[in-house]
Design a protein around this motif. Structure first.
Motif, PDB file in Angstrom:
ATOM      1  N   LEU A  27      -0.662 -44.798 -16.684  1.00  0.00           N
ATOM      2  CA  LEU A  27      -0.346 -45.504 -15.437  1.00  0.00           C
ATOM      3  C   LEU A  27       1.135 -45.454 -15.081  1.00  0.00           C
ATOM      4  N   VAL A  28       1.959 -44.982 -15.972  1.00  0.00           N
ATOM      5  CA  VAL A  28       3.391 -44.908 -15.651  1.00  0.00           C
ATOM      6  C   VAL A  28       3.878 -43.464 -15.688  1.00  0.00           C
ATOM      7  N   MET A  29       3.766 -42.834 -16.851  1.00  0.00           N
ATOM      8  CA  MET A  29       4.296 -41.468 -16.969  1.00  0.00           C
ATOM      9  C   MET A  29       3.541 -40.506 -16.045  1.00  0.00           C
ATOM     10  N   ALA A  30       2.227 -40.658 -15.966  1.00  0.00           N
ATOM     11  CA  ALA A  30       1.451 -39.747 -15.123  1.00  0.00           C
ATOM     12  C   ALA A  30       1.851 -39.914 -13.656  1.00  0.00           C
ATOM     13  N   VAL A  31       2.005 -41.154 -13.220  1.00  0.00           N
ATOM     14  CA  VAL A  31       2.413 -41.386 -11.832  1.00  0.00           C
ATOM     15  C   VAL A  31       3.795 -40.780 -11.592  1.00  0.00           C
ATOM     16  N   GLN A  32       4.685 -41.035 -12.545  1.00  0.00           N
ATOM     17  CA  GLN A  32       6.043 -40.489 -12.445  1.00  0.00           C
ATOM     18  C   GLN A  32       5.993 -38.960 -12.385  1.00  0.00           C
TER      19      GLN A  32
ATOM     20  N   ILE B  80      -5.674 -42.318  -9.500  1.00  0.00           N
ATOM     21  CA  ILE B  80      -5.064 -43.157 -10.552  1.00  0.00           C
ATOM     22  C   ILE B  80      -5.099 -44.618 -10.125  1.00  0.00           C
ATOM     23  N   ALA B  81      -4.717 -44.878  -8.879  1.00  0.00           N
ATOM     24  CA  ALA B  81      -4.642 -46.261  -8.391  1.00  0.00           C
ATOM     25  C   ALA B  81      -6.014 -46.931  -8.419  1.00  0.00           C
ATOM     26  N   GLU B  82      -7.052 -46.134  -8.241  1.00  0.00           N
ATOM     27  CA  GLU B  82      -8.401 -46.707  -8.273  1.00  0.00           C
ATOM     28  C   GLU B  82      -8.938 -46.860  -9.688  1.00  0.00           C
TER      29      GLU B  82
ATOM     30  N   ILE C 298      -5.236 -40.651 -17.349  1.00  0.00           N
ATOM     31  CA  ILE C 298      -4.633 -39.399 -17.798  1.00  0.00           C
ATOM     32  C   ILE C 298      -3.891 -39.583 -19.121  1.00  0.00           C
ATOM     33  N   GLY C 299      -4.347 -38.857 -20.140  1.00  0.00           N
ATOM     34  CA  GLY C 299      -3.578 -38.773 -21.377  1.00  0.00           C
ATOM     35  C   GLY C 299      -2.468 -37.758 -21.189  1.00  0.00           C
TER      36      GLY C 299
ATOM     37  N   VAL D 107      10.016 -38.127 -16.674  1.00  0.00           N
ATOM     38  CA  VAL D 107       8.728 -38.655 -17.142  1.00  0.00           C
ATOM     39  C   VAL D 107       8.886 -39.203 -18.565  1.00  0.00           C
ATOM     40  N   ARG D 108       9.551 -38.428 -19.395  1.00  0.00           N
ATOM     41  CA  ARG D 108       9.826 -38.875 -20.767  1.00  0.00           C
ATOM     42  C   ARG D 108      10.585 -40.203 -20.755  1.00  0.00           C
ATOM     43  N   ASP D 109      11.610 -40.291 -19.911  1.00  0.00           N
ATOM     44  CA  ASP D 109      12.437 -41.499 -19.884  1.00  0.00           C
ATOM     45  C   ASP D 109      11.627 -42.710 -19.441  1.00  0.00           C
TER      46      ASP D 109
END
Lengths: 365, 405, 365, 405
Positions: free
Chosen positions: A91-96, A114-116, A121-122, A220-222
């Motif tokens: 929910l964070v890295m994938a969106v980023q 994703i929002a739904e 996503i791994g 994304v890593r950060d």
């Protein structure tokens, strides 16, 4: 013009913690953690109702369009309650990843899903984030082959976002031909890792639109590092709170043990280490959105520092509980292992500090 | 969380930078506080007060600039002076500890009388708290003040009174109600150091310099209105002062300056031609400290915001002194290690001349231990953090007390 | 066949400590330390009468022919009492230098003079020991020029032994033409450093007979490191002993402070760190004579470990004394500064550990 | 100090090496102690006892080898088995704790009856010390044993009884003289685990395995001669056992083995092809631990020498458990860090199969915290070090005790 949380943020944090406290009493946590997949459909739905799925997704794509600091508060709450739910990656890295390297069409296609809560996503890096394990992927003729170990939020994931060494990222469907995903239950049974073996798998999307794919991948890593730091903040705060409560109640040698300086000073040491971490995590999260020139440095520093503090708090809080802290009975170990997990993924402290030096230009990458 | 600068903040930043550019020739060297400000320092202080770069939020009627509290404004000013390596004004116990105490619990008359001259650097204060028999156990103070014909008559001895040899005034914790229990028998008096019966003897520390004094009182007379709050309320007032002392001693800006100095040192090529910053074991040590200093600085911004908004930070404030002084010790430790044998030569220059780098770091390294002990030792801090911050129970009273109480 | 001291060694340690306790009450120590030369003629004579000058000098050259462990016991006693007397360089490293790199004639000429207390040799390395400061010497046509900073035991030295980058060592008379020796009073006023400036000085001896001059120089360095470790052991033990005594006597809050766990645990932590160091120092010293394959590694490890433990003990013991520990009144700071000095000469912990890695073949030099 | 080997020692070394070469096929895997020795382990134990490589200095009449105490001989034997990676025999609480206790304070009859079967691995012991209400405060034990017709009749509950589920016997600390003050009311009994009225319930720990048990006693009967020393002397006997437990828990040979395993791991090229040992920040961390392990090993040799010579090591012995368990924690911490994300997968295999490396290190990391707590927590150790080792005064009794005592 202030350094602190808004009323909305305080309210959001409180309501999320309230929800988790309600949903995850120890027996429920035990039951949900047992399979070790880091996922429970009902909890996932509930978090979605609180708006967690689309927290960072822009409003035009059906999300709440909130910022990284809001996400860090969520991560802290999830860590506090050791919630078995995908978050940092899904929910964070994938969106980023989509926001920093996806084109308009990819964003329009995937961010709403994703929002739904439909796309979970791994996500996994290779050397970029200091992860150990296999990391040898190649993309040839639109097909992906090789192996990538230790994808985060991989349990029950619908898709995997696999980073290539050059910073591009391939999105793969979990059940697609040529995709073998092996669930690895981690010592932290509330979050799982997945090892991917790919034999000519066809990505459903390739994120490459950024000018500088490696820089996009680092962002994304950060973001992930900040989330892990926030998760440790929450888990460590939980352990400290419980240690203080136990020290106020347990009697030995005819006294409440918290009245002994030996125990009191352990608690004071934990608080002294941990309390400044809160502002550090806030700033690190805020900087991801608002202070681009410091974002990489503070993310790595927050990850490293919280890992160091988290380890000390995990040990000391367990010690304060005496033998009970070492048993399964109190469930204190869920937070203990959460801290272990946060430290060991996306680069340990030495690696993160190295990256902070690079981000400041002290040394070459 | 909103750290973006408004146009007003940007304007302030430009204004401060312009001020520094225009007046830097008039600025004394940063630091000090261990000697009486000279003419140059006093003039500089007046200039800063006039522009609101010092005592910015203290009301005008007490001699301040009277600006509303704005954390970012304060940060902009501190940052500009720190970047330019220019003195941000006088810091001493009167300004950092007594002034906020009077603002919090002083009478209107006391505020009008003392705050202005103190922030202008005209009146220098020293602290009369510890005694030979009561270091950590401040409330056990035995220095007495009996009331006789409208005066307190003080007898006793204080120790660790830094700057007593040049101070004008002392804020003194002493026993005025001997029949009351320990904590309830104390009062907080304001004592002129030129009063007959005060003798100041220098106390040499491990640095080889006399940074402290012992102060002896023999029938020293002070008018009864020279008291802050009422008789028997000295312990309360003293704790207000201690609160500000804790923040002073854990000051993260000092930690940041120190970190930067070490970083610069490690960027210089050493005797063997290579930079310590290029050696991963040294770099990692520096980075670890950088992360901790960063946490301390952000924590401080949070506290300043809470203070501005009238929020009681509780635990967040209690940890500052213990956290900051231990971190300062580790920073100084790295500095010594980085200098190696070149850091051993030691020739302190007294109050007049400037110390060389090696001597300065050695003094800092030793003085840091003093700061871990002074202003409430680390153990006292941990009691406060555990009891007042976390709500753990106090040590029970001993059944059979050993020695005096 | 035992790991421990002999009766003779116990006796030697006791008599030396007794002598120093007698000679160095605080007021005497204060007086002797004031000039900061690290030398006092009367104390030097007294130590000579106890056999310290010739401790390591072979019997055929007029010494006692004892071993490095005996020397370590002496160093420990000197550190315990913060004795302002040349030792590590003048009486141990210098003897080791002649024994490992001097020819028979040089040994015959100089070792007896050391044993008689006539030759007091200050000694300095360049990069070999991780010393910072100037280190640029060259030997041309039998003349030595350049600068070498931070020679140990340099105050009131009769000679200086200056190591060249290639491991050879030049012995120079203190007053000879072309020799400028600048005394640098160190923070530890009981030991001084000397900065040498040489302009075509003529050495009175050149130690170069060894097959491998660098290896010979390293043995001298290692002997020095063991002595500094032993010195710190003594100084730290002194500080711990005094902290325990103070904690047993000082009353605060109506109790002897040693009855508070806060203070008690500081003392316990010091003892826990320090006590194993004793055996480590014994072994490191013993290995210099008897276990050549481990000698370099254990010397560097002992120096590094004692420096780390010493720093902690120095801080904690001062803290236990409260404000009194920070004053000049108790003289506790003499040992505090002794520990500082020991750490900063001949390579700090990072450098020593690096050398230990080299000695084990983990990395190249 | 004399560590040179005599010809006799050299001969022993060759003899042990030859023994290992000849018999290594018969050796079980090293480790264990958390399950009942199987046939292979018992046979191996018998072979070791026969050759004097186990229980070497225990008198022959009690089943040992009866050799005179020689530290170097013991070191030679331990070293040879450690180098070869071969089991040095069974280590469990009976062998490491009860046997030395009986040797020190047991009757002739008790020594003859119990030591032989215990060191042969035939009789397995567990420890009945802690209770739910008395963890650190062992002397507050409430489990009672009343005397009725020549028997102690035991009622109560013990906790943390590792190996209780397969043990034959328990050494039990219980209250036999309830009218006596706390410490004087205890006795130390030897209790068969198959006695009627004993119930053992497994206790799962944070590792996910049941490494401990709770043991419940309901009218359990034991003949009155099954006591070590006299009634009311249980606290003394328990402390003898605790002394040996402290040494067991701080064992430096275990630290050394662990250090070597980490060194080997860091010598392997990682995912990115480089060795952690080549990175100075990692190497420095490893080296720092190497130095500390080295100090612990040398300290142990000193203690063994003192023990052989009948010297009371006092402080030197008291620190071992606290020092060793904290160091073990730091070693395991480095191991986890070195493995990074590859070290997270965790699948403990129960008692039958072997765990993978990542799982083993995670278990060690958690178990180490358990060892910091168990056998007298670090705070208890620091009390012992401070009071018995350094002579500092005990905590005064509280004037108003809170809760039970």
């Amino acid at each position: 013009m202030r350094f602190g949380l808004t009323e909305d943020q305080l309210l959001f944090g409180r309501s999320l913690r309230g929800f988790l406290a309600d949903r995850l009493p120890l027996d429920a946590l035990r039951r949900l953690a047992e399979p070790g997949t880091g996922f429970d459909a009902e909890l996932w739905r509930g978090l979605g109702e609180l708006g967690l799925h689309g927290l960072l997704v822009p409003e035009e794509h059906g999300g709440a369009g909130l910022g990284m600091l809001d996400a860090a508060l969520a991560a802290e709450a999830l860590g506090y309650h050791a919630a078995p739910a995908p978050f940092a990656a899904a929910l964070v890295m994938a969106v980023q990843a989509f926001r920093s390297a996806g084109d308009a069409e990819q964003q329009g296609q995937w961010l709403p899903r994703i929002a739904e809560g439909q796309a979970r996503i791994g996500l996994g890096f290779a050397g970029l984030a200091g992860q150990t394990g296999r990391a040898a992927l190649r993309l040839e003729g639109g097909r992906l082959s090789g192996a990538l170990d230790g994808l985060m939020d991989g349990g029950d994931a619908t898709h995997f976002l696999a980073y290539l060494p050059d910073g591009r990222a391939a999105l793969i469907e979990a059940g697609a031909p040529g995709v073998t995903a092996t669930l690895r239950r981690s010592v932290d049974r509330t979050r799982a890792l997945v090892d991917l073996d790919l034999a000519g798998a066809a990505p459903v999307a390739l994120l490459q639109s950024s000018n500088d794919p490696l820089a996009a991948a680092r962002r994304v890593r950060d973001a992930g590092r900040v989330m892990l730091a926030a998760d440790t903040l929450g888990a460590a705060q939980n352990m400290l709170d419980r240690a203080v409560a136990y020290a106020n109640e347990r009697v030995q040698f005819g006294r409440v043990i918290g009245s002994f300086q030996g125990v009191k000073y352990m608690c004071a040491d934990m608080a002294t280490m941990l309390e400044p971490c809160r502002a550090m995590v806030w700033y690190a999260a805020y900087a991801q959105d608002a202070v681009p020139e410091e974002a990489a440095m503070v993310a790595s520093h927050a990850k490293a520092h919280l890992a160091e503090v988290g380890r000390e708090v995990a040990r000391l809080a367990t010690e304060v509980h005496g033998g009970m802290g070492f048993t399964d009975l109190l469930g204190l170990h869920y937070q203990f292992k959460r801290i272990t997990f946060d430290r060991q993924v996306l680069g340990g402290p030495e690696r993160c500090r190295h990256d902070a030096a690079v981000a400041q230009g002290w040394i070459a990458a | 969380m909103d750290l973006t600068l408004t146009p007003k903040h940007r304007a302030l930043r430009e204004e401060v930078d312009a001020f520094i550019a225009a007046h830097r020739g008039a600025a004394p060297r940063p630091g000090g506080g261990r000697k009486r400000p000279d003419r140059k320092a006093l003039d500089w202080q007046a200039l800063l007060l006039e522009h609101g770069y010092f005592a910015r939020t203290i009301p005008r009627e007490y001699g301040g600039f009277g600006a509303p509290h704005d954390v970012i404004e304060l940060a902009i000013i501190a940052d500009a002076f720190s970047r330019a390596g220019i003195s941000p004004g006088i810091h001493n116990q009167g300004i950092s500890m007594l002034v906020p105490t009077l603002l919090e619990v002083g009478t209107e008359e006391q505020k009008r009388r003392w705050i202005g001259p103190t922030i202008r650097g005209e009146v220098i204060w020293c602290q009369g708290y510890s005694e030979p028999g009561s270091g950590s156990d401040l409330a056990a103070a035995q220095t007495r003040a009996a009331v006789e014909d409208g005066h307190f008559v003080i007898n006793g001895q204080k120790i660790w009174t830094s700057s007593a040899h040049f101070a004008d005034m002392m804020f003194l914790l002493c026993r005025t109600e001997p029949e009351q229990p320990k904590h309830a028998g104390l009062s907080y008096l304001l004592v002129p150091m030129n009063a007959p019966g005060i003798e100041v003897r220098p106390l040499r520390t491990m640095t080889g310099r006399a940074e402290f004094n012992e102060t002896f009182f023999t029938d020293v007379r002070v008018p009864v209105d020279q008291i802050v709050m009422g008789r028997g309320q000295g312990w309360h007032v003293a704790n207000v002062t201690l609160k500000y002392e804790r923040l002073l001693l854990g000051d993260p800006n000092k930690l940041q300056q120190r970190f930067e100095a070490i970083r610069r040192m490690m960027e210089q090529p050493g005797a063997e031609g290579s930079r310590l910053l290029d050696r991963a074991e040294w770099r990692d040590r520096l980075l670890r400290l950088q992360g901790e200093v960063m946490a301390a600085r952000h924590h401080n911004l949070r506290l300043l915001t809470e203070q501005a908004e009238g929020v009681d930070s509780g635990l967040g404030r209690f940890i500052v002194k213990y956290h900051g002084t231990m971190l300062a010790h580790r920073l100084a430790s790295l500095a010594l290690d980085a200098m190696g044998s070149s850091g051993l030569p030691y020739e302190p220059q007294g109050e007049a001349a400037e110390d060389d780098a090696a001597t300065t770091w050695q003094i800092d390294y030793m003085y840091d231990i003093g700061l871990i002990i002074g202003g409430g030792s680390s153990n006292i801090q941990k009691n406060i953090i555990g009891e007042r911050g976390l709500g753990l129970p106090r040590e029970p009273k001993a059944a059979a007390p050993a020695g005096r109480n």
